[in-house]
Design a protein around this motif. Structure first.
Motif, mmCIF file in Angstrom:
data_model
loop_
_atom_site.group_PDB
_atom_site.id
_atom_site.type_symbol
_atom_site.label_atom_id
_atom_site.label_comp_id
_atom_site.label_asym_id
_atom_site.label_seq_id
_atom_site.Cartn_x
_atom_site.Cartn_y
_atom_site.Cartn_z
ATOM 1 N N THR A 130 39.193 46.420 70.355
ATOM 2 C CA THR A 130 40.366 47.297 70.341
ATOM 3 C C THR A 130 40.320 48.323 69.218
ATOM 4 O O THR A 130 41.359 48.839 68.799
ATOM 5 C CB THR A 130 41.647 46.429 70.210
ATOM 6 O OG1 THR A 130 41.486 45.527 69.112
ATOM 7 C CG2 THR A 130 41.893 45.632 71.463
ATOM 8 N N GLY B 73 43.386 42.470 72.375
ATOM 9 C CA GLY B 73 42.329 41.597 71.883
ATOM 10 C C GLY B 73 41.980 41.888 70.440
ATOM 11 O O GLY B 73 42.669 42.633 69.747
ATOM 12 N N ALA B 74 40.881 41.300 69.989
ATOM 13 C CA ALA B 74 40.511 41.374 68.580
ATOM 14 C C ALA B 74 40.042 42.775 68.213
ATOM 15 O O ALA B 74 39.471 43.498 69.035
ATOM 16 C CB ALA B 74 39.406 40.354 68.280
ATOM 17 N N ARG B 75 40.259 43.137 66.958
ATOM 18 C CA ARG B 75 39.780 44.425 66.445
ATOM 19 C C ARG B 75 38.259 44.497 66.540
ATOM 20 O O ARG B 75 37.690 45.523 66.873
ATOM 21 C CB ARG B 75 40.231 44.600 64.999
ATOM 22 C CG ARG B 75 41.702 44.965 64.842
ATOM 23 C CD ARG B 75 41.972 46.279 65.527
ATOM 24 N NE ARG B 75 43.340 46.754 65.275
ATOM 25 C CZ ARG B 75 43.882 47.717 66.015
ATOM 26 N NH1 ARG B 75 43.225 48.284 67.016
ATOM 27 N NH2 ARG B 75 45.103 48.123 65.766
ATOM 28 N N TYR B 76 37.598 43.412 66.167
ATOM 29 C CA TYR B 76 36.147 43.308 66.307
ATOM 30 C C TYR B 76 35.845 41.974 66.958
ATOM 31 O O TYR B 76 36.558 40.994 66.716
ATOM 32 C CB TYR B 76 35.438 43.422 64.944
ATOM 33 C CG TYR B 76 35.730 44.735 64.309
ATOM 34 C CD1 TYR B 76 35.084 45.899 64.745
ATOM 35 C CD2 TYR B 76 36.694 44.852 63.303
ATOM 36 C CE1 TYR B 76 35.393 47.130 64.200
ATOM 37 C CE2 TYR B 76 37.015 46.077 62.749
ATOM 38 C CZ TYR B 76 36.360 47.226 63.201
ATOM 39 O OH TYR B 76 36.669 48.440 62.669
ATOM 40 N N ALA C 68 37.455 35.638 70.630
ATOM 41 C CA ALA C 68 37.599 37.081 70.773
ATOM 42 C C ALA C 68 36.815 37.588 71.981
ATOM 43 O O ALA C 68 37.264 38.489 72.707
ATOM 44 C CB ALA C 68 37.135 37.779 69.499
ATOM 45 N N HIS D 238 41.089 33.848 78.967
ATOM 46 C CA HIS D 238 42.135 34.378 78.104
ATOM 47 C C HIS D 238 43.431 33.585 78.298
ATOM 48 O O HIS D 238 44.087 33.186 77.323
ATOM 49 C CB HIS D 238 42.340 35.863 78.428
ATOM 50 C CG HIS D 238 43.414 36.537 77.626
ATOM 51 N ND1 HIS D 238 43.826 37.821 77.887
ATOM 52 C CD2 HIS D 238 44.168 36.109 76.581
ATOM 53 C CE1 HIS D 238 44.791 38.146 77.033
ATOM 54 N NE2 HIS D 238 45.023 37.136 76.228
ATOM 55 N N LEU E 26 43.330 30.226 76.527
ATOM 56 C CA LEU E 26 43.546 30.370 75.083
ATOM 57 C C LEU E 26 45.021 30.599 74.786
ATOM 58 O O LEU E 26 45.586 30.027 73.840
ATOM 59 C CB LEU E 26 42.743 31.573 74.553
ATOM 60 C CG LEU E 26 41.254 31.363 74.334
ATOM 61 C CD1 LEU E 26 40.568 32.713 74.135
ATOM 62 C CD2 LEU E 26 41.011 30.475 73.110
ATOM 63 N N GLU F 183 36.452 26.308 69.948
ATOM 64 C CA GLU F 183 36.282 27.026 68.688
ATOM 65 C C GLU F 183 37.577 27.104 67.885
ATOM 66 O O GLU F 183 37.568 26.955 66.666
ATOM 67 C CB GLU F 183 35.759 28.435 69.006
ATOM 68 C CG GLU F 183 35.434 29.297 67.816
ATOM 69 C CD GLU F 183 35.075 30.702 68.277
ATOM 70 O OE1 GLU F 183 33.904 31.079 68.184
ATOM 71 O OE2 GLU F 183 35.979 31.428 68.742
ATOM 72 N N VAL G 92 40.481 36.960 62.504
ATOM 73 C CA VAL G 92 40.294 38.327 62.971
ATOM 74 C C VAL G 92 41.655 38.879 63.395
ATOM 75 O O VAL G 92 42.475 38.181 63.984
ATOM 76 C CB VAL G 92 39.269 38.392 64.126
ATOM 77 C CG1 VAL G 92 39.751 37.643 65.364
ATOM 78 C CG2 VAL G 92 38.911 39.823 64.479
ATOM 79 N N GLU G 93 41.890 40.134 63.054
ATOM 80 C CA GLU G 93 43.112 40.828 63.459
ATOM 81 C C GLU G 93 43.007 41.180 64.942
ATOM 82 O O GLU G 93 41.922 41.400 65.464
ATOM 83 C CB GLU G 93 43.223 42.111 62.619
ATOM 84 C CG GLU G 93 44.576 42.787 62.653
ATOM 85 C CD GLU G 93 44.514 44.155 61.958
ATOM 86 O OE1 GLU G 93 45.396 44.976 62.220
ATOM 87 O OE2 GLU G 93 43.544 44.389 61.190
ATOM 88 N N SER G 94 44.158 41.233 65.617
ATOM 89 C CA SER G 94 44.111 41.572 67.041
ATOM 90 C C SER G 94 45.342 42.378 67.426
ATOM 91 O O SER G 94 46.278 42.519 66.641
ATOM 92 C CB SER G 94 44.043 40.290 67.882
ATOM 93 O OG SER G 94 45.165 39.473 67.606
ATOM 94 N N VAL G 95 45.335 42.895 68.641
ATOM 95 C CA VAL G 95 46.495 43.638 69.152
ATOM 96 C C VAL G 95 46.781 43.204 70.578
ATOM 97 O O VAL G 95 45.871 42.795 71.311
ATOM 98 C CB VAL G 95 46.253 45.167 69.148
ATOM 99 C CG1 VAL G 95 46.025 45.663 67.728
ATOM 100 C CG2 VAL G 95 45.081 45.548 70.044
ATOM 101 N N GLY G 96 48.024 43.269 70.979
ATOM 102 C CA GLY G 96 48.393 43.100 72.382
ATOM 103 C C GLY G 96 48.333 41.673 72.891
ATOM 104 O O GLY G 96 48.396 41.446 74.102
ATOM 105 N N LEU G 97 48.211 40.686 72.003
ATOM 106 C CA LEU G 97 48.157 39.294 72.441
ATOM 107 C C LEU G 97 49.499 38.624 72.159
ATOM 108 O O LEU G 97 50.335 39.161 71.444
ATOM 109 C CB LEU G 97 47.039 38.554 71.691
ATOM 110 C CG LEU G 97 45.653 39.173 71.789
ATOM 111 C CD1 LEU G 97 44.647 38.331 71.015
ATOM 112 C CD2 LEU G 97 45.215 39.325 73.245
ATOM 113 N N LEU H 227 44.002 33.251 66.217
ATOM 114 C CA LEU H 227 42.812 34.029 65.870
ATOM 115 C C LEU H 227 42.843 34.475 64.413
ATOM 116 O O LEU H 227 41.800 34.611 63.771
ATOM 117 C CB LEU H 227 42.715 35.274 66.756
ATOM 118 C CG LEU H 227 42.530 35.060 68.250
ATOM 119 C CD1 LEU H 227 42.426 36.410 68.948
ATOM 120 C CD2 LEU H 227 41.285 34.238 68.523
#
Lengths: 238, 238, 238, 238, 238, 238
Positions: free
Chosen positions: E10, E38-41, E47, F53, F56, F84, F223-228, F236
């Motif tokens: 994202t 989802g995850a930035r990386y 992810a 998805h 999770l 994980e 990890v940073e994420s968006v839209g979840l 995460l």
């Protein structure tokens, strides 16, 4: 549930150690049986070959009235032969522990006592079809028999071997294998960065899980024999 | 050269058939030995497990004074255990015949008697590391023992199985396996479009080839035992 | 028995070394043949590709009257092509030595001269289907040609490589490969804790073992060609 | 971009067919080269072994000034040898077509002319490491050479083989292999329920894709030789 | 040609880096798309699992009017799912780069950022069927995201990892993997003795090569769904 | 013991069927959870990718207070991703059932609904490393969803597929896979000559066996994420 626990070597104290450990963990009646002939401890191919016969001999003598058989020697001598003739489900200690370990980690390490076990277990894992899941097998010099007589002396060596499985071989779970090592996993765990599984416990849990499912066994053809125990001759000749 | 030919089943007439066949083909002294205990014919995993012990027992009793050991049962029960403790080279009938067959064709077919041999030989071939060379394994319903008693009755079935190996499975050479089938390859050959190899002969040729090379064996650790023959206990306890 | 020994490189002295070594060990008439064209020593894929043609050319010229063909270059250039067109059995030096070594140990080490041989032999072993039996391949910097000219200078390097195969790679038998290394195995053996097998001898023993079995070869379709020797064109055009 | 297209058989008309087909599809200059010696059509291991030499010979003669080499024979005789000595990237027709086909389907079928190609291609696919992706290989009786002389007569047989790859073997893409079959894929496609890929086109696209990437080649050691073309001797002796 | 380049993480700046790199190298119109959720990386299995959904979502939203899809994340989350539903060819960055790398070297090394990628890529390579071609996978501690923010800081670590792939693992070509590493291969190359391939470029070249061939896709059955974007629900429900 | 049973498709009635079946067999508290988004039934790679998805998402929402997670969809979408990030052990239905089946037979057959599952399960079995144990996978045309709506209509087709697994593919145990098929194994059994295992039951037994062992999980990097969902983003980002 009544489980026949077969120790195919000829040292009854190892049978008792394993049976006692299983009784503490599993709500089932445990019927212990020890090999009538063969090596005191199994640490070579020759001893294992004889133990396959001894395990069949023990099964023939004691299986009546049991719901399942636990072949309680890590390396499972005679495993497929026992499954072939047994009237009830048979699970081996290494077989059960390794399949269960597969649900806990991607790559499995194995640590046991006796240097000749490495090639034997390598082939056993291949026979199970689990080679791809194997991170590595590490043995310590004392055999299971020697560890059983003096477990404290072996703890550091076992801990180092488990740690090397994780850190060098990439295992994310380690199976500490051997009837004679019953109960050592929890003592070794503090030295190891990944879970250490006791093969005696894990194998027993796999016996319980497998025994509950509907049974079924291949029908081996009857064959005449000579020089065997009456019960084993009967099992083959059915 | 003096070769100990071990038939690990308990039927002495099969031992004599195989020994006689080898004597006709190979310029070596053949010392025959038959299993002291176990199944009359080996056609199941249980019988094979017991035969591994019987083969060790025979080796311990008779190896003195021999230059090599020929484990003359197709399926080679106890093969690696015998190699482990033997003071002289050991070659198994299936082992030797299959490696030799590999020089005669890309893809090997195997035909033998006894339907339970198929999974057992599949695993044996995998243990040799030769799975990729295997075109297929076909068994006929009569066991080796039954074929030995009435070979003529089995010829057509064996011929059809060999032909199917070639025409359906794509084998370009077929090994006709089994001590009890000694000498039948040449009788089956006219029905088969690719070479048919007699396992008894090919195994014997492999023994001769291997025995001549410089020896060397792994040193198994000594182990105490109970209930075994004096000679076998001695071999394990060295 | 009359054996055509083909050295597919173009150095006749290597042919003579190998033929003399075989004559000392094997009771058979040896007909030596050297490649008519190509590299002086084969130590690369390009040289090996040309040698495959040269080996076919030599077989076409000299096979008449022979009972078997020994492709006496470790790496066996053109092996399957020779088997395809030869009227008598063909065994390659690496092929024969490796299959025979499999009866002497579970895990095979290979040591030879010329660093480019490692990937070439890795693929050759895979083509034989023996990858699972391979402990490791180690090469020393001098090529077979250089070792042939001054074997004494290479002994220590070869010994170290064989030892590393055993101690690091876990080989329990080592094949010392190469026509130019004929006879060095026994000189290297004292430095190595596991058996060292001479590929020239072992290959020759495999030729003898294989040649005695009933023959049979795939029928290649006739094909027209240009620019080849008359004999080779004839062999292809049959 | 200037591409040396090597046809390692000795039939110049096949070279021209392939070169013309590539020229229609690919915006690059095509330099065609035909084998100087060997079989008219390659349909056996012996012919392929000779063709490996002929391909090296052609590369040595014509590579100067080219940016890449297209080894335009499906089966790629001498592929790794050419890569070893070539100053510019080399891609084989089967190599390129199969890797490209892998991006279009999970399981690849191969159809070509000449029954002996099946085992040869089976090993070639294994050498590429793509065995797991292979659904099946099917050959039709006429060789590539015969198909080139009368393509219309072969269309139905090729269509049936492609269809069987899809419907019986489970291929979800089929590679129609062979320089002599250039352009037939689109004519066969209507008979086949999955995509049919022309090996000549796909191989050429792979050459273009690979050639653009940064070059690099292993340095083979120089070796003296006899009886080769001056250019090839020069390439080996560098 | 119009190519939909999907970055399933994202971070739009990574999409732009990859798209710009591809535009410089490939004569095609690039339509960039970034994951909506989802995850930035992507540096973990969790992810990656979410990214498979995000890639499908992006394909459904943007594929109209495109000739091919480039799944531009090294590790190719959702690759086979995208191929299943896409109306045009889909090639993944790792898929394309690895197949192309196979034509440039026998044994492939992979270097990327983020330590959890090693087991994920090991399985991905196995899924491609290319395990036998793999020399090794090495990761550096910074993730692709961190490398993208400060590439200079990572150059030496990437160079060392590539060098180790060549010198320790035996790779003869190394793929530098990751959308965020676009363009770094040429900067790392001077530190590495074998060719270093940029996965962004190689993947794009593979897209071009594959897209030109005749299309065809498996027909997935229509299925009702809930909670998805209108376009993705439409793609599944067709 | 409190077990989170995740059905990653979006049909709550399937979740209830599976949970009810497990409750009858296993002495544990079952917490059912259904996917919030995605396909009604999972019968394609695209639906499975989205379900990874969704699984999770469900785990993040409901795992608090549970001792283990049962991913109750045969095919186990997202299995390794769940392992994980989960704070407690996770076992998948296919994973658990197949490992348990391995203790009951040498060669495992799989029967399920939905033709696209065959390649997906083939890869799943390979990912588990159990390919060598697989006799075959057979699918019937109705999907799990369709079978759930009308099980009686599917019984004969399922019975025939199980029988073919035994009689044609050589399976000695068959796993009847799918949450929607809970309880059908015993109804199909009378038509099949080898044991038929219910995947819902076997998977649940494997959860119980595995959950009792000491825990341990890899630590995924935050990890940073968006839209979840907030919970998944939290999982995460830990």
């Amino acid at each position: 549930m009544r489980i026949l626990l077969i120790n195919p070597n000829t040292t009854a104290s190892v049978t008792e150690t394993a049976a006692a450990h299983v009784r503490r963990l599993i709500p089932a009646e445990i019927v212990p049986a020890t090999g009538r002939f063969g090596a005191r401890y199994i640490a070579s191919r020759a001893a294992a070959a004889i133990a396959g016969h001894a395990a069949l001999d023990a099964l023939a003598a004691h299986v009546a009235g049991c719901d399942a058989v636990y072949l309680a020697c890590f390396g499972d001598p005679g495993l497929l032969a026992l499954k072939e003739v047994s009237p009830v489900p048979v699970v081996g200690m290494a077989e059960g522990a390794l399949h269960l370990a597969c649900t806990r980690g991607r790559r499995i390490g194995i640590v046991t006592g006796g240097v000749l076990w490495k090639p034997m277990l390598t082939e056993f894992v291949a026979m199970l079809g689990l080679t791809e899941r194997l991170a590595g097998i590490r043995t310590v010099a004392p055999t299971g028999g020697e560890i059983a007589r003096d477990p404290d002396a072996a703890l550091d060596r076992l801990g180092k071997a488990c740690r090397d499985c994780a850190e060098i071989d990439g295992a994310d779970v380690v199976v500490l294998g051997g009837a004679a090592l019953a109960g050592l996993a929890e003592r070794v765990q503090p030295q190891v960065p990944v879970p250490v599984i006791c093969s005696v416990e894990a194998g027993a849990r796999a016996v319980i899980a497998a025994a509950g499912l509907a049974a079924g066994r291949p029908a081996a053809p009857a064959v005449e024999s000579v020089g065997l125990s009456e019960e084993l001759a009967g099992l083959l000749g059915r």
